[in-house]
Scaffold this motif. Structure first.
Motif, PDB file in Angstrom:
ATOM      1  N   GLU A 174     -59.365  14.450  -0.078  1.00 20.61           N
ATOM      2  CA  GLU A 174     -59.047  14.323   1.335  1.00 20.61           C
ATOM      3  C   GLU A 174     -57.543  14.482   1.548  1.00 20.61           C
ATOM      4  OE1 GLU A 174     -62.497  11.077   2.590  1.00 20.61           O
ATOM      5  OE2 GLU A 174     -60.420  10.414   2.255  1.00 20.61           O
ATOM      6  N   ASP A 175     -57.198  14.960   2.735  1.00 16.35           N
ATOM      7  CA  ASP A 175     -55.792  15.096   3.089  1.00 16.35           C
ATOM      8  C   ASP A 175     -55.177  13.749   3.430  1.00 16.35           C
ATOM      9  OD1 ASP A 175     -53.727  17.044   3.309  1.00 16.35           O
ATOM     10  OD2 ASP A 175     -53.724  16.748   5.465  1.00 16.35           O
ATOM     11  N   GLY A 176     -56.002  12.805   3.888  1.00 19.77           N
ATOM     12  CA  GLY A 176     -55.515  11.459   4.126  1.00 19.77           C
ATOM     13  C   GLY A 176     -55.264  11.138   5.582  1.00 19.77           C
ATOM     14  N   THR A 177     -56.172  10.373   6.188  1.00 20.54           N
ATOM     15  CA  THR A 177     -56.014   9.873   7.556  1.00 20.54           C
ATOM     16  C   THR A 177     -56.760   8.556   7.650  1.00 20.54           C
ATOM     17  OG1 THR A 177     -57.985  11.110   8.273  1.00 20.54           O
ATOM     18  CG2 THR A 177     -55.857  12.176   8.638  1.00 20.54           C
ATOM     19  N   ASP A 178     -56.592   7.869   8.770  1.00 18.35           N
ATOM     20  CA  ASP A 178     -57.440   6.724   9.107  1.00 18.35           C
ATOM     21  C   ASP A 178     -57.402   5.628   8.045  1.00 18.35           C
ATOM     22  OD1 ASP A 178     -58.723   6.111  11.373  1.00 18.35           O
ATOM     23  OD2 ASP A 178     -60.621   7.056  10.884  1.00 18.35           O
ATOM     24  N   GLY A 179     -56.216   5.242   7.587  1.00 24.16           N
ATOM     25  CA  GLY A 179     -56.097   4.152   6.632  1.00 24.16           C
ATOM     26  C   GLY A 179     -56.150   4.571   5.180  1.00 24.16           C
ATOM     27  N   SER A 180     -56.601   5.787   4.895  1.00 26.87           N
ATOM     28  CA  SER A 180     -56.619   6.308   3.534  1.00 26.87           C
ATOM     29  C   SER A 180     -55.482   7.306   3.385  1.00 26.87           C
ATOM     30  CB  SER A 180     -57.950   7.005   3.241  1.00 26.87           C
ATOM     31  OG  SER A 180     -57.866   7.771   2.047  1.00 26.87           O
ATOM     32  N   GLN A 181     -54.809   7.273   2.247  1.00 30.78           N
ATOM     33  CA  GLN A 181     -53.739   8.240   2.017  1.00 30.78           C
ATOM     34  C   GLN A 181     -54.257   9.532   1.399  1.00 30.78           C
ATOM     35  OE1 GLN A 181     -49.739   6.367   1.047  1.00 30.78           O
ATOM     36  NE2 GLN A 181     -51.142   4.915   0.109  1.00 30.78           N
ATOM     37  N   GLY A 182     -55.557   9.620   1.153  1.00 33.86           N
ATOM     38  CA  GLY A 182     -56.154  10.826   0.602  1.00 33.86           C
ATOM     39  C   GLY A 182     -57.015  10.500  -0.592  1.00 33.86           C
ATOM     40  N   ARG A 183     -58.314  10.344  -0.366  1.00 28.95           N
ATOM     41  CA  ARG A 183     -59.188   9.881  -1.435  1.00 28.95           C
ATOM     42  C   ARG A 183     -59.705  11.029  -2.301  1.00 28.95           C
ATOM     43  NH1 ARG A 183     -63.504   6.552   1.949  1.00 28.95           N
ATOM     44  NH2 ARG A 183     -63.595   8.627   2.912  1.00 28.95           N
ATOM     45  N   LEU A 184     -59.917  10.718  -3.571  1.00 30.62           N
ATOM     46  CA  LEU A 184     -60.602  11.598  -4.503  1.00 30.62           C
ATOM     47  C   LEU A 184     -62.077  11.188  -4.480  1.00 30.62           C
ATOM     48  CD1 LEU A 184     -60.709  13.674  -6.842  1.00 30.62           C
ATOM     49  CD2 LEU A 184     -60.083  11.792  -8.384  1.00 30.62           C
ATOM     50  N   LEU A 185     -62.959  12.139  -4.115  1.00 31.35           N
ATOM     51  CA  LEU A 185     -64.387  11.861  -3.955  1.00 31.35           C
ATOM     52  C   LEU A 185     -65.211  12.682  -4.917  1.00 31.35           C
ATOM     53  CD1 LEU A 185     -64.603  12.117  -0.033  1.00 31.35           C
ATOM     54  CD2 LEU A 185     -64.096  10.085  -1.408  1.00 31.35           C
ATOM     55  N   ARG A 186     -66.319  12.104  -5.357  1.00 34.81           N
ATOM     56  CA  ARG A 186     -67.284  12.810  -6.212  1.00 34.81           C
ATOM     57  C   ARG A 186     -68.621  12.866  -5.482  1.00 34.81           C
ATOM     58  NH1 ARG A 186     -70.927  11.034 -10.474  1.00 34.81           N
ATOM     59  NH2 ARG A 186     -71.229  12.676 -12.032  1.00 34.81           N
ATOM     60  N   LEU A 187     -69.162  14.090  -5.330  1.00 38.33           N
ATOM     61  CA  LEU A 187     -70.414  14.303  -4.610  1.00 38.33           C
ATOM     62  C   LEU A 187     -71.515  14.607  -5.615  1.00 38.33           C
ATOM     63  CD1 LEU A 187     -69.148  16.652  -1.734  1.00 38.33           C
ATOM     64  CD2 LEU A 187     -68.903  14.165  -1.964  1.00 38.33           C
ATOM     65  N   THR A 188     -72.621  13.876  -5.518  1.00 32.34           N
ATOM     66  CA  THR A 188     -73.791  14.077  -6.370  1.00 32.34           C
ATOM     67  C   THR A 188     -75.025  14.169  -5.478  1.00 32.34           C
ATOM     68  OG1 THR A 188     -73.972  11.674  -6.636  1.00 32.34           O
ATOM     69  CG2 THR A 188     -72.781  12.878  -8.358  1.00 32.34           C
ATOM     70  N   PRO A 189     -76.146  14.676  -5.984  1.00 33.24           N
ATOM     71  CA  PRO A 189     -77.328  14.843  -5.130  1.00 33.24           C
ATOM     72  C   PRO A 189     -77.764  13.529  -4.496  1.00 33.24           C
ATOM     73  CG  PRO A 189     -77.591  16.095  -7.147  1.00 33.24           C
ATOM     74  CD  PRO A 189     -76.368  15.253  -7.331  1.00 33.24           C
ATOM     75  N   ALA A 190     -78.152  13.612  -3.237  1.00 35.55           N
ATOM     76  CA  ALA A 190     -78.634  12.424  -2.533  1.00 35.55           C
ATOM     77  C   ALA A 190     -79.905  11.918  -3.188  1.00 35.55           C
ATOM     78  CB  ALA A 190     -78.888  12.751  -1.068  1.00 35.55           C
TER      79      ALA A 190
END
Length: 402
Positions: A384-400
């Motif tokens: 993420e670029d970072g907004t709304d209280g987060s400075q830019g999170r690293l996320l991992r996406l896996t199948p729902a």
């Protein structure tokens, strides 16, 4: 090493990540160079209605820009202000990560759109430990983009560091803080591709004597690659294609085709198939218009310019590009994934040989997505670029979960 991700022998452990949502604050990192555990958000990955994946927060960073994976599953992440982080997700407790700051990063100019930008491992990183990266600097009365490489050293005590830093290429110095581009990709044959933005100067994208607004093809040591197609026409010998604006993503598909995305002006963002010697038209043609409302002629058959395979109007403000080839999401193989700095956030484009077609768009909870990558186990990772209280999170996406 994005193109070579599936060659890694080691895969990231499943079940190490924390839930999505606002973690509020930065992930802890030791100031003495030693790895420190990050504060844990809450429990496991969180699904979102209408999306075929669940999202796990790995870390909350400070204006992250790009990432690449080491063979052992750790992640190198650049941050705009000039920091390079080495992050190890930990198995076992479902929440923690370890991260360390990497020393030895050159001084960067982070004004405007500048900063420490892309990071890519050499295809033989396991043998040579070479890391390629880009950044912006102030030099010779102007500012320019730099392509560099260094050896990642990890001593038994103290912080990891970039050693023996070599400047491979400097872009043309001009005034201003925009459109550096600076994306890096290794071709299957070992050549190095690098994007040099137009620096918001428009006409130089068509200028044979400048690197602005060009895709460059280099040797791994930064020299012009032999056989580049435009040198005999008077172009700089590094140039592979020209007529580009702000090129913030470049990637090869499994067949060896080179894809590139770039921000248009006021709308008209593009996904291009990059072919040797072609002129992609900027600033003479675009499917967008100038910000002041002045018209720019659209791409049209027979105009002499290479048209995009896909364009967006209204804009998505693309950032980052990955072509998926993993097993975790088999239906997405040979799809291009693009981060969007406008909603919808994450975009999938289906590639069909040398053609492309829009497929899916997902709102990432209103967050701007700066980069997207494929992990060694086939998960999709986003910054993420970072907004709304987060400075830019690293996320991992896996199948729902079904």
């Amino acid at each position: 090493m994005r193109f070579h991700a599936l060659l890694f022998a080691a895969a990231l452990p499943l079940g190490f990540a924390a839930c999505s949502g606002n973690t509020g604050g930065t992930t802890a990192a030791a100031t003495d160079g030693q790895a420190a555990p990050a504060p844990a958000p809450s429990s496991g990955p969180t699904p979102a209605a209408g999306r075929p994946f669940q999202t796990a927060v790995i870390a909350d960073l400070d204006t992250p820009w790009a990432m690449d994976f080491l063979p052992d599953g750790r992640v190198l992440v650049t941050e705009k202000d000039g920091r390079l982080r080495l992050i190890r997700p930990l198995a076992g407790n479902g929440s923690a990560v370890m991260q360390t700051m990497v020393d030895g990063v050159p001084s960067v100019d982070s004004a405007g759109q500048g900063g420490l930008m892309d990071v890519v491992l050499h295809p033989q990183f396991a043998q040579n430990r070479l890391v390629y990266f880009s950044y912006s600097e102030a030099r010779d009365g102007g500012k320019n983009v730099v392509l560099a490489r260094a050896e990642l050293q990890e001593p038994s005590s103290g912080a990891p560091r970039l050693a023996n830093v070599q400047t491979l290429l400097r872009g043309d110095p001009v005034d201003g803080n925009g459109h550096y581009s600076g994306r890096i990709a290794f071709a299957p044959d070992g050549h190095l591709f690098f994007t040099a933005g137009d620096r918001q100067k428009f006409d130089p994208a068509q200028d044979k004597s400048l690197l602005l607004g060009k895709v460059l093809r280099l040797t791994e040591t930064g020299q012009p690659a032999p056989g580049n197609p435009l040198a005999e026409q008077g172009f700089r010998p590094e140039v592979w294609s020209y007529g580009h604006r702000n090129l913030l993503g470049i990637a090869f598909d499994p067949a060896g085709n080179l894809w590139q995305q770039e921000m248009g002006p006021r709308h008209g963002d593009e996904l291009n198939l990059i072919l040797p010697g072609r002129n992609y038209g900027w600033p003479n043609v675009s499917n967008g218009d100038h910000y002041d409302g002045r018209n720019i002629p659209d791409h049209a058959a027979g105009d002499g310019y290479e048209a995009p395979k896909v364009f967006w109007n209204p804009a998505i403000s693309p950032a980052g590009l990955m072509v998926y080839s993993g097993d975790m999401f088999p239906a997405w193989r040979n799809s291009a994934f693009i981060g969007g700095m406008n909603t919808p956030g994450l975009i999938r484009v289906q590639l069909n040989g040398t053609d492309a077609q829009k497929a899916d768009q997902w709102d990432m909870d209103g967050q701007r997505i700066r980069d997207v990558a494929q992990g060694p186990d086939g998960a999709v990772w986003v910054l993420e670029d970072g907004t709304d209280g987060s400075q830019g999170r690293l996320l991992r996406l896996t199948p729902a979960a079904r």
